[in-house]
Design a protein around this motif. Structure first.
Motif, PDB file in Angstrom:
ATOM      1  N   GLY A  30      52.109   2.635 -33.827  1.00  0.00           N
ATOM      2  CA  GLY A  30      51.004   3.373 -34.417  1.00  0.00           C
ATOM      3  C   GLY A  30      51.168   4.872 -34.477  1.00  0.00           C
ATOM      4  O   GLY A  30      50.203   5.596 -34.746  1.00  0.00           O
ATOM      5  N   LYS A  31      52.395   5.376 -34.253  1.00  0.00           N
ATOM      6  CA  LYS A  31      52.638   6.809 -34.364  1.00  0.00           C
ATOM      7  C   LYS A  31      53.952   7.057 -35.108  1.00  0.00           C
ATOM      8  O   LYS A  31      54.816   6.191 -35.180  1.00  0.00           O
ATOM      9  CB  LYS A  31      52.683   7.466 -32.979  1.00  0.00           C
ATOM     10  N   ILE A  32      54.084   8.273 -35.662  1.00  0.00           N
ATOM     11  CA  ILE A  32      55.289   8.628 -36.413  1.00  0.00           C
ATOM     12  C   ILE A  32      56.415   8.930 -35.437  1.00  0.00           C
ATOM     13  O   ILE A  32      56.307   9.831 -34.597  1.00  0.00           O
ATOM     14  CB  ILE A  32      55.028   9.855 -37.305  1.00  0.00           C
ATOM     15  N   ALA A  33      57.510   8.174 -35.572  1.00  0.00           N
ATOM     16  CA  ALA A  33      58.655   8.345 -34.677  1.00  0.00           C
ATOM     17  C   ALA A  33      59.791   9.106 -35.346  1.00  0.00           C
ATOM     18  O   ALA A  33      60.593   9.755 -34.655  1.00  0.00           O
ATOM     19  CB  ALA A  33      59.154   6.977 -34.207  1.00  0.00           C
ATOM     20  N   GLU A  34      59.859   9.042 -36.674  1.00  0.00           N
ATOM     21  CA  GLU A  34      60.997   9.650 -37.378  1.00  0.00           C
ATOM     22  C   GLU A  34      60.554   9.990 -38.797  1.00  0.00           C
ATOM     23  O   GLU A  34      59.723   9.293 -39.395  1.00  0.00           O
ATOM     24  CB  GLU A  34      62.158   8.652 -37.402  1.00  0.00           C
ATOM     25  N   HIS A  35      61.103  11.090 -39.350  1.00  0.00           N
ATOM     26  CA  HIS A  35      60.685  11.546 -40.674  1.00  0.00           C
ATOM     27  C   HIS A  35      61.877  12.082 -41.469  1.00  0.00           C
ATOM     28  O   HIS A  35      62.687  12.850 -40.961  1.00  0.00           O
ATOM     29  CB  HIS A  35      59.634  12.650 -40.551  1.00  0.00           C
ATOM     30  N   TRP A  36      61.972  11.626 -42.715  1.00  0.00           N
ATOM     31  CA  TRP A  36      62.932  12.143 -43.688  1.00  0.00           C
ATOM     32  C   TRP A  36      62.143  12.604 -44.912  1.00  0.00           C
ATOM     33  O   TRP A  36      60.998  12.193 -45.115  1.00  0.00           O
ATOM     34  CB  TRP A  36      63.898  11.063 -44.142  1.00  0.00           C
ATOM     35  N   SER A  37      62.741  13.424 -45.753  1.00  0.00           N
ATOM     36  CA  SER A  37      62.074  13.780 -47.004  1.00  0.00           C
ATOM     37  C   SER A  37      63.103  14.098 -48.075  1.00  0.00           C
ATOM     38  O   SER A  37      64.253  14.454 -47.776  1.00  0.00           O
ATOM     39  CB  SER A  37      61.136  14.978 -46.815  1.00  0.00           C
ATOM     40  N   VAL A  38      62.674  13.941 -49.335  1.00  0.00           N
ATOM     41  CA  VAL A  38      63.458  14.375 -50.491  1.00  0.00           C
ATOM     42  C   VAL A  38      62.526  15.198 -51.366  1.00  0.00           C
ATOM     43  O   VAL A  38      61.465  14.719 -51.774  1.00  0.00           O
ATOM     44  CB  VAL A  38      64.017  13.180 -51.291  1.00  0.00           C
ATOM     45  N   LYS A  39      62.906  16.443 -51.635  1.00  0.00           N
ATOM     46  CA  LYS A  39      62.071  17.359 -52.412  1.00  0.00           C
ATOM     47  C   LYS A  39      62.785  17.754 -53.703  1.00  0.00           C
ATOM     48  O   LYS A  39      64.013  17.894 -53.729  1.00  0.00           O
ATOM     49  CB  LYS A  39      61.779  18.639 -51.646  1.00  0.00           C
TER      50      LYS A  39
END
Length: 251
Positions: free
Chosen positions: A228-237
């Protein structure tokens, strides 16, 4: 195309055969006649996409092309593919999103981010890819939608920490590590608006628009959640261009 294939399998087959191997017959079969193109690099319609694939087929290929890194999330008729690819000798992070209808490619969006950090490109996409916790899909999508509204759009910085695990892993090169680094970067971001949220188990992809230092961007945030929580984050902009080759909009 084979009717027993899932939407995820159809998209992977298209990338492997139509794009990777130049199978134009397959492409002809799986692209809808009323195909809608949103990519900033693509002209509208099925015929234009097929022409682009023909040109791609004619380009010289490296003898030992690197295998693209792929993370894929499917949610109903939407499939998002997060990739690290090499094209023309350049490495790029790509988020490719497709809407399928009756097993055919009906609509397409993407964002492409050239990689300029020598020797560190893989850190922008590497990490877990395995889907788990399918029973938590709806809950995880709701959490990301809530986070986007409260923190990314509402700029409620004091609430940010409640959405993350203590050892949160950040892959976005523009944000520093941890929640503190994310907050510092977000202070240069305005008008963050999430347009679509799709999820599959422990992975959620959010398609959003924003202004970064007053410049309009489309951004795809990829989240891995744990309990229930954010463990890892990626992004493409990708910066929204002043002119597009169609009138469909980038979102």
């Amino acid at each position: 195309m084979q009717t027993q294939l899932s939407n995820k399998e159809r998209v992977l087959e298209f990338w492997r055969k139509a794009i990777g191997q130049g199978d134009l017959a397959l492409a002809e079969q799986c692209i809808a006649e009323d195909y809608i193109q949103h990519s900033a690099a693509g002209k509208p319609g099925k015929a234009a996409l097929l022409e682009s694939l023909r040109m791609l087929q004619q380009m010289p290929k490296p003898e030992n092309p690197p295998k693209p890194f792929v993370r894929i999330v499917a949610d109903g008729d939407l499939v998002a593919v997060h990739m690290l690819i090499t094209f023309g000798g350049k490495k790029m992070a790509v988020l490719d999103m497709v809407r399928l209808k009756d097993g055919m490619f009906a609509e397409h969006w993407d964002a492409v981010q050239p990689l300029t950090v020598d020797g560190k490109e893989n850190t922008l996409v590497e990490g877990p890819v395995e889907i788990s916790d399918l029973s938590l899909t709806a809950m995880n999508k709701n959490l990301i939608a809530e986070y986007g509204l409260a923190v990314l759009r509402g700029r409620e910085w004091d609430e940010a920490s409640m959405y993350f695990v203590d050892n949160f892993i950040q892959h976005d090169p523009d944000a520093g590590q941890g929640v503190k680094g994310l907050k510092a970067w977000l202070k240069n971001v305005e008008n963050y608006q999430t347009h679509r949220v799709l999820g599959e188990g422990n992975f959620v992809v959010a398609q959003s628009s924003m202004e970064w230092s007053k410049v309009p961007f489309v951004i795809y945030d990829i989240y891995r959640l744990d309990a229930g929580k954010i463990a890892e984050h990626w992004s493409v902009k990708q910066r929204v261009p002043d002119q597009m080759p169609h009138t469909n909009g980038i979102l």
